[in-house]
Design a protein around this motif. Structure first.
Motif, PDB file in Angstrom:
ATOM      1  N   UNK A  64       0.834  -1.205   0.000  1.00  0.00           N
ATOM      2  CA  UNK A  64       0.000   0.000   0.000  1.00  0.00           C
ATOM      3  C   UNK A  64       0.869   1.256   0.000  1.00  0.00           C
ATOM      4  N   UNK A  65       0.438   2.324  -0.637  1.00  0.00           N
ATOM      5  CA  UNK A  65       1.218   3.586  -0.625  1.00  0.00           C
ATOM      6  C   UNK A  65       1.399   4.104   0.808  1.00  0.00           C
ATOM      7  N   UNK A  66       2.579   4.616   1.096  1.00  0.00           N
ATOM      8  CA  UNK A  66       2.881   5.139   2.428  1.00  0.00           C
ATOM      9  C   UNK A  66       3.205   4.072   3.440  1.00  0.00           C
ATOM     10  N   UNK A  67       3.510   2.879   2.984  1.00  0.00           N
ATOM     11  CA  UNK A  67       3.799   1.773   3.894  1.00  0.00           C
ATOM     12  C   UNK A  67       5.173   1.972   4.547  1.00  0.00           C
ATOM     13  N   UNK A  68       5.223   1.741   5.863  1.00  0.00           N
ATOM     14  CA  UNK A  68       6.494   1.808   6.597  1.00  0.00           C
ATOM     15  C   UNK A  68       7.266   0.525   6.346  1.00  0.00           C
ATOM     16  N   UNK A  69       8.489   0.681   5.787  1.00  0.00           N
ATOM     17  CA  UNK A  69       9.259  -0.503   5.430  1.00  0.00           C
ATOM     18  C   UNK A  69      10.474  -0.702   6.322  1.00  0.00           C
ATOM     19  N   UNK A  70      10.958   0.344   6.958  1.00  0.00           N
ATOM     20  CA  UNK A  70      12.175   0.200   7.770  1.00  0.00           C
ATOM     21  C   UNK A  70      12.353   1.462   8.611  1.00  0.00           C
ATOM     22  N   UNK A  71      13.171   1.340   9.648  1.00  0.00           N
ATOM     23  CA  UNK A  71      13.524   2.492  10.488  1.00  0.00           C
ATOM     24  C   UNK A  71      15.039   2.520  10.672  1.00  0.00           C
ATOM     25  N   UNK A  72      15.651   3.616  10.247  1.00  0.00           N
ATOM     26  CA  UNK A  72      17.088   3.798  10.465  1.00  0.00           C
ATOM     27  C   UNK A  72      17.292   4.595  11.754  1.00  0.00           C
ATOM     28  N   UNK A  94      13.359   8.758  11.544  1.00  0.00           N
ATOM     29  CA  UNK A  94      14.155   7.873  10.705  1.00  0.00           C
ATOM     30  C   UNK A  94      13.344   6.770  10.052  1.00  0.00           C
ATOM     31  N   UNK A  95      12.019   6.849  10.103  1.00  0.00           N
ATOM     32  CA  UNK A  95      11.188   5.828   9.469  1.00  0.00           C
ATOM     33  C   UNK A  95      11.197   6.015   7.956  1.00  0.00           C
ATOM     34  N   UNK A  96      11.400   4.906   7.251  1.00  0.00           N
ATOM     35  CA  UNK A  96      11.435   4.922   5.787  1.00  0.00           C
ATOM     36  C   UNK A  96      10.097   4.399   5.279  1.00  0.00           C
ATOM     37  N   UNK A  97       9.466   5.156   4.358  1.00  0.00           N
ATOM     38  CA  UNK A  97       8.162   4.805   3.815  1.00  0.00           C
ATOM     39  C   UNK A  97       8.277   4.586   2.311  1.00  0.00           C
ATOM     40  N   UNK A  98       7.498   3.613   1.806  1.00  0.00           N
ATOM     41  CA  UNK A  98       7.350   3.422   0.364  1.00  0.00           C
ATOM     42  C   UNK A  98       6.179   4.283  -0.093  1.00  0.00           C
TER      43      UNK A  98
END
Length: 829
Positions: A469-477, A515-519
């Motif tokens: 889904x758009x805006x999905x959280x995929x990782x946290x640096x 630091x959350x990375x979103x798609x």
């Protein structure tokens, strides 16, 4: 010879240089001034700024200030012209008592950078105190039988001034009976005596009034007077006498209360009551002496009373009178001079001022942190103080003046190692036993931005399912900064670059604070298998520091593409295959082939072919290869078979759920004489397929040997990766890795080329290779298929499966690639 004119020119040029050198020397040493006591407010003392080598314009910006120990308002500095002047009344006697030297010590402190100068202002005595006698009227009793030249000691006057101003001369008013005798000895005070020059007759003169005048040596002179009332007594004509007029005693200042100082012994030549002596202190003795000493009237013993302190009074002069019991009573006089001996009974005093805290961790060596003053009230060796410092490896004490020190930095600081130091200054005197005192100062280290944010590892691997889904959280640096406050405040951002024709920011974003990375959009495995990019972490220091971390985002495949049929030749549709078959062909003859591909990868792209039952339930003389798509005869054709065969082939992948496609195959059965071309074409196609398969098997054997040689290296890599932490998975839920297996017929196949599969760099499109092991359970119709395998299929099977061990070796790296290596294995049909 050099003319006098040229020498004059040289002198004029050298004068400014000599003046500058003199000023420089003054700034480096101690500056001394002098001022007379009782000077008026505003009296000029000295040009302190000029003598210290300071510019007038920098006095206010550099926080020029003057500090003095004790009284702080006596002297002041005009910051406009740099002149030191008298601010309030200076009384030398109040300030220093009778000490020969009296000075005011000033600490001149300027900041930016911190400098300390020591200025000593000598206070000069003026004749502002007249001589003073203990009493205004003193009564003296003289017997008429006193012999000529008899002496009566007198208490001299006291002058609070010093030097010439305290140098007293005495003058007695004229008298025919008495004159004044002044005896000078090694004592500070003078011994005055009233001497009888003419015999007394009480019946003629009963009382005599004299005036004693004391004059000091000041200019103008000051005087003090005492009236001497002399009463002439009768009868008892012998007075008590002491064996000496002055007794000198030394006492330790710490003697116990009641300690015997001296036992006086006087004698009287009379007899009876006239020789009975009573001792007492003279009426001139000060109250301080009476509180410190006590005299026994009968025995003449003088004992201490109370605590003696060398630091308060160093010398006591005690006047003692011995009276007899005669009528009238006569008296004798003596003086006991008690000198106290100093002992080490006072600990040093340590004070810390002018703290320059906190100190920056990049402060240069030699930076002044604090000013330290030590003092000891004792004298001599007991008052000599030495200082030590703990810790000694980071800081040191620099002596700037007697008993004045500067605490300076002597080593490089690092706030990240130690943020606060407890510095302890110990002052110890030279007494025996020595006494000490300590003072501590907490030195706080201020942070500077000298540490960049650091990630736990330089690279992270993330697995994300496609179609997220758009805006999905995929990782946290997350990066950690060893600094403090704003220097440790980390913000995150993408390192922008191009991904094909699009910007990286159109695919992903990173939250600046968390630091959350979103798609930002759904990812497509068929378009983008690997998205590699960098995230930058930067702190808020000045200047800011930063570091980067690499993220490898693998897009995992989902079964979202149905099989696609390939056209059998130019100009034909992809869903229908037409072929002419001779009736004379035997069993197992390949008559047609259905070709299909799947845009997915791996298991989702593994295709199988099934022949749908004919209408009416009639058996068909044809079958289709489960994984090859080749349509072959199951038996020899005969006349009973319909001339037109309509076959429906179902193409299905192995995804969950499986997706399918349907292909229609039209076969025209003709006699062998009618379709020689078709038969030859079919035979030619079979020969070509067999040749291609043989070539593939040759390459396959070479590949097997190469992969076998890498088995040991693969095992070592597997062991190392097993010991490391598993890669974090994306929040969108990556799929569970699955092992892809093959059918009973092992095969190698290549997928079509794909564009933009890996976005970590530019390069040619990659092809996917998938190996199938002959260990799957047999599907429907597999028994018939094994009986009717063509020679080419049998050859491929034998060549691929000639050894179970080699087959496992070939499959092992692909299993590792699927489960361990940073990226999914690539499969095709």
């Amino acid at each position: 010879m050099v003319s006098s004119k040229s020498r004059g020119v040289e002198v004029r040029h050298l004068l400014p240089l000599l003046l500058l050198l003199a000023v420089g020397e003054a700034g480096r040493g101690q500056v001394r001034y002098s001022v007379a006591e009782e000077a008026k407010h505003g009296t000029f003392v000295g040009r302190i700024a000029q003598d210290l080598g300071l510019e007038l314009a920098e006095l206010v910006p550099r926080l020029f200030r003057v500090a003095s120990k004790g009284r702080r308002d006596l002297l002041e500095v005009n910051l406009q012209n740099g002149i030191l002047f008298v601010n309030s009344r200076i009384d030398r006697e109040e300030l220093c008592g009778r000490r020969a030297e009296c000075s005011i010590h000033l600490e001149v402190i300027v900041d930016r950078p911190l400098q300390v100068f020591h200025v000593e202002v000598e206070v000069k005595d003026i004749n502002d105190n007249p001589p003073a006698f203990p009493v205004a009227v003193k009564t003296i009793r003289f017997h008429e039988s006193r012999l000529l030249d008899s002496r009566f000691p007198l208490e001299g006057a006291f002058d609070a001034d010093i030097g010439v101003n305290a140098l007293l001369t005495y003058k007695l008013s004229s008298s025919e009976y008495f004159f004044l005798d002044i005896e000078t000895n090694d004592e500070p005070s003078q011994s005055l005596s009233l001497v009888l020059r003419k015999s007394l007759d009480r019946e003629e003169t009963a009382e005599i009034n004299l005036l004693l005048v004391a004059t000091d040596g000041g200019k103008p002179e000051l005087t003090g007077t005492v009236q001497l009332l002399i009463k002439v007594l009768d009868v008892n004509d012998n007075e008590p006498t002491f064996d000496q007029s002055v007794y000198k005693i030394q006492l330790l200042e710490n003697v116990a209360n009641g300690t015997l100082v001296i036992k006086l012994n006087s004698s009287d030549a009379d007899e009876g009551s006239n020789s009975e002596i009573v001792y007492s202190f003279s009426s001139d003795v000060s109250q301080n002496i009476k509180t410190k000493f006590n005299i026994d009237p009968s025995s003449g013993e003088i004992r201490t009373k109370g605590q003696l302190d060398y630091e308060e009074v160093k010398l006591y002069d005690i006047q003692v009178i011995a009276y007899d019991n005669g009528t009238p009573s006569m008296s004798g006089h003596c003086k006991i001079s008690v000198k106290l001996v100093d002992i080490n009974d006072n600990s040093p005093e340590v004070s810390i001022t002018s703290l320059s805290l906190p100190i920056r961790e990049d402060a240069p060596l030699g930076s002044v942190i604090a000013l330290i003053t030590v003092a000891d009230r004792d004298s001599g060796v007991n008052g000599q103080v030495t200082c030590t410092l703990i810790p000694q490896d980071l800081f040191k004490l620099v002596s700037t003046f007697k008993n004045y020190y500067s605490l300076v930095l002597d080593s490089v600081l690092d706030r990240e190692s130690v943020a606060n130091y407890e510095v302890v200054v110990t002052a110890r005197d030279g007494g025996s036993p020595s006494l000490s005192a300590t003072a501590s100062v907490s030195v706080e280290v201020a942070d500077v931005n000298d540490n960049a944010p650091a990630f736990a590892q330089p690279e992270y691997t993330v697995f994300v399912k496609e179609n997220n889904p758009p805006g999905c959280h995929i990782f946290t640096v997350s990066a950690r900064d060893a600094d403090a406050q704003e220097n440790a405040l980390v913000s995150y951002s993408l390192v922008e670059r191009r991904v094909g024709e699009r910007a990286l920011s159109s695919y992903v974003s990173v939250h600046a604070e968390s630091g959350k990375v979103y798609a930002l959009q759904p990812l497509d495995h068929e378009e983008l298998e690997l998205l590699q990019f960098q995230v930058s972490a930067r702190d808020a220091g000045v200047p800011p520091l930063g570091s980067n971390v690499t993220l490898q985002v693998f897009v995992l495949d989902e079964n979202d593409n149905a099989p696609a049929l390939l056209p059998p030749g130019p100009g034909r549709g992809p869903s229908a295959v037409s072929q002419v078959v001779a009736r004379s062909v035997g069993a197992g003859h390949v008559v047609a082939k259905v070709r299909a591909v799947d845009a997915d990868s791996g298991y989702n792209a593994w295709l199988s072919y099934e022949l749908q039952p004919a209408a009416g339930g009639a058996s068909s003389p044809f079958r289709v290869g489960l994984y090859t798509g080749e349509i072959s005869t199951t038996r020899a054709l005969d006349e009973a078979d319909a001339p037109r065969q309509h076959l429906l082939v179902l193409v299905k992948d192995h995804g969950e759920p499986a997706l399918t496609a349907t292909a229609t195959v039209l076969l025209s059965l003709e006699d062998s004489g009618q379709a020689p071309k078709a038969s030859s074409r079919a035979l030619s196609g079979a020969s070509e397929a067999e040749a291609v398969l043989v070539d593939v098997n040759v390459y396959l054997i070479i590949a097997i040997c190469a992969v076998s040689s890498l088995l040991v290296l693969t095992l070592l890599l597997y062991t190392a990766l097993r010991c490391s932490a598993p890669p974090r998975e994306g929040a969108c839920g990556p799929v569970k890795p699955r092992l892809v297996c093959s059918s009973a017929v092992g095969s190698w196949s290549y997928s079509r080329e794909r564009r933009q599969r890996v976005c970590s760099g530019e390069g040619p499109p990659k092809t996917d290779l998938m190996a199938f092991s002959p260990s799957l359970p047999q599907g429907p119709g597999s028994a018939d298929e094994r009986q009717q395998l063509s020679e080419s299929e049998q050859f491929g099977k034998v060549s691929l499966n000639f050894s179970p061990i080699i087959s496992k070796i070939v499959l092992f790296p692909f299993i590792l690639n699927k489960f361990i290596m940073p990226g999914p294995p690539k499969y095709i049909s």
